[in-house]
Design a protein around this motif. Structure first.
Motif, PDB file in Angstrom:
ATOM      1  N   ARG A 225       0.895  -1.135  -0.112  1.00 50.22           N
ATOM      2  CA  ARG A 225       0.141   0.091   0.121  1.00 50.22           C
ATOM      3  C   ARG A 225       0.808   1.239  -0.064  1.00 50.22           C
ATOM      4  NH1 ARG A 225      -4.213   3.170  -1.234  1.00 50.22           N
ATOM      5  NH2 ARG A 225      -4.514   4.868   0.406  1.00 50.22           N
TER       6      ARG A 225
ATOM      7  N   SER B 151      -6.019  -0.881  -0.434  1.00 47.60           N
ATOM      8  CA  SER B 151      -6.438  -0.707   1.120  1.00 47.60           C
ATOM      9  C   SER B 151      -5.624  -0.944   2.051  1.00 47.60           C
ATOM     10  CB  SER B 151      -7.833  -1.394   1.386  1.00 47.60           C
ATOM     11  OG  SER B 151      -7.961  -1.658   2.916  1.00 47.60           O
ATOM     12  N   PRO B 152      -5.038  -0.626   2.987  1.00 43.84           N
ATOM     13  CA  PRO B 152      -3.971  -1.122   3.937  1.00 43.84           C
ATOM     14  C   PRO B 152      -4.463  -2.178   4.470  1.00 43.84           C
ATOM     15  CG  PRO B 152      -5.257   0.983   4.905  1.00 43.84           C
ATOM     16  CD  PRO B 152      -5.823   0.951   3.336  1.00 43.84           C
ATOM     17  N   ARG B 153      -5.705  -2.632   4.620  1.00 42.76           N
ATOM     18  CA  ARG B 153      -6.063  -3.725   5.230  1.00 42.76           C
ATOM     19  C   ARG B 153      -5.653  -5.106   4.493  1.00 42.76           C
ATOM     20  NH1 ARG B 153      -8.953  -2.201   9.367  1.00 42.76           N
ATOM     21  NH2 ARG B 153     -10.274  -0.336   9.145  1.00 42.76           N
ATOM     22  N   HIS B 154      -5.263  -5.048   3.304  1.00 44.64           N
ATOM     23  CA  HIS B 154      -4.777  -5.908   2.440  1.00 44.64           C
ATOM     24  C   HIS B 154      -3.346  -5.937   2.214  1.00 44.64           C
ATOM     25  CE1 HIS B 154      -9.038  -5.555   0.294  1.00 44.64           C
ATOM     26  NE2 HIS B 154      -9.077  -6.410   1.218  1.00 44.64           N
TER      27      HIS B 154
ATOM     28  N   THR C 265      -3.620   4.868   8.732  1.00 48.74           N
ATOM     29  CA  THR C 265      -3.564   3.751   7.818  1.00 48.74           C
ATOM     30  C   THR C 265      -2.443   2.868   8.370  1.00 48.74           C
ATOM     31  OG1 THR C 265      -3.558   5.426   5.868  1.00 48.74           O
ATOM     32  CG2 THR C 265      -2.185   3.390   5.428  1.00 48.74           C
TER      33      THR C 265
ATOM     34  N   GLN D 105      -2.310   1.986  11.492  1.00 45.75           N
ATOM     35  CA  GLN D 105      -3.089   1.128  12.432  1.00 45.75           C
ATOM     36  C   GLN D 105      -3.984   0.206  11.688  1.00 45.75           C
ATOM     37  OE1 GLN D 105      -2.752   1.058  15.576  1.00 45.75           O
ATOM     38  NE2 GLN D 105      -1.236   2.842  15.569  1.00 45.75           N
ATOM     39  N   ALA D 106      -4.616   0.592  10.457  1.00 45.59           N
ATOM     40  CA  ALA D 106      -5.187  -0.124   9.824  1.00 45.59           C
ATOM     41  C   ALA D 106      -4.590  -1.420   9.013  1.00 45.59           C
ATOM     42  CB  ALA D 106      -5.976   0.601   8.731  1.00 45.59           C
ATOM     43  N   THR D 107      -3.302  -1.272   8.992  1.00 42.45           N
ATOM     44  CA  THR D 107      -2.632  -2.594   8.435  1.00 42.45           C
ATOM     45  C   THR D 107      -2.466  -3.576   9.299  1.00 42.45           C
ATOM     46  OG1 THR D 107      -1.536  -0.760   7.064  1.00 42.45           O
ATOM     47  CG2 THR D 107      -0.492  -3.096   7.186  1.00 42.45           C
ATOM     48  N   PRO D 108      -2.775  -4.854   8.975  1.00 40.50           N
ATOM     49  CA  PRO D 108      -2.740  -5.909   9.691  1.00 40.50           C
ATOM     50  C   PRO D 108      -1.034  -6.531  10.014  1.00 40.50           C
ATOM     51  CG  PRO D 108      -3.211  -6.528   7.762  1.00 40.50           C
ATOM     52  CD  PRO D 108      -3.431  -5.172   7.592  1.00 40.50           C
TER      53      PRO D 108
ATOM     54  N   LYS E 167       3.626  -6.320   9.527  1.00 45.49           N
ATOM     55  CA  LYS E 167       3.654  -5.475   8.425  1.00 45.49           C
ATOM     56  C   LYS E 167       5.214  -4.816   8.571  1.00 45.49           C
ATOM     57  CE  LYS E 167       1.408  -2.418  11.904  1.00 45.49           C
ATOM     58  NZ  LYS E 167      -0.121  -2.105  12.212  1.00 45.49           N
TER      59      LYS E 167
END
Ligand code: SF4
Length: 179
Positions: free
Chosen positions: A48, A82-85, A106, A108-111, A114
């Motif tokens: 991302r 998406s940062p989630r991916h 962003t 925080q949203a990344t699993p 990382k």
């Protein structure tokens, strides 16, 4: 006028020479990144990109990774919306005060696990914009950074070399445990 027309017919075009198709060094480098990603993650690598306030020069080089010459997706490395991916946050620019919160959210949203890669001299310490009233500073002032890729801007080959170094180092430290 006649002379100009004649010269334009005789002179070679002024455009850059086309790159050699399938540059072997770049292909080998990208394949090494893909192998390292699969070894570490067991799958492809998702990136991302976050522009935290760059001049867009770094983005032009990052975009070049997706062109027909570098064609990054053929190696299982892709940019996601998406940062989630994402496995990797690739951050450019000095972090402007306006973008600070967006970068934190962003991140925080990344699993986990990382990695954060700061791209360009601005992302390292503010670069050309250091000292400006409008910036917070380098990316590490806001989120933990695993790798800095220097340059103004770094070339696509330097970006690939950086990703490979990151994967080979297996740095999972600050941002989570690597499988
Ligand atoms: S490092 Fe250079 S190219 Fe990249 S954002 Fe800063 S000024 Fe622009």
């Amino acid at each position: 006028m006649r002379r100009t027309l004649l010269l334009s017919l005789l002179r070679p075009p002024l455009t850059e020479k086309a790159p050699r198709p399938g540059d072997a060094a770049v292909a080998e480098l990208a394949a090494s990144v893909e192998r390292a990603a699969r070894r570490r993650l067991g799958r492809s690598l998702s990136i991302r990109e976050v522009d935290a306030g760059s001049c867009n020069g770094c983005e032009l080089e990052i975009h070049a990774l997706n062109n027909a010459f570098y064609d990054l997706e053929r190696f299982g490395i892709r940019f996601v919306a998406s940062p989630r991916h994402a496995d990797v946050l690739m951050v450019t620019g000095p972090v402007t005060k306006n973008m600070r919160e967006a970068l934190e959210r962003t991140y925080q949203a990344t699993p986990d696990p990382k990695w954060v890669v700061a791209v360009g001299d601005c992302a390292r310490d503010g670069g050309l914009f250091a000292g400006s009233y409008a910036i917070t500073g380098g990316v590490s002032e806001v989120v933990p950074v695993d790798l800095h890729i220097r340059g103004c801007p770094p070339t696509p080959t330097q970006l690939l070399e950086g990703l490979l170094a990151l994967l080979e180092a297996g740095s999972g430290g600050r941002n989570g445990q690597m499988p």
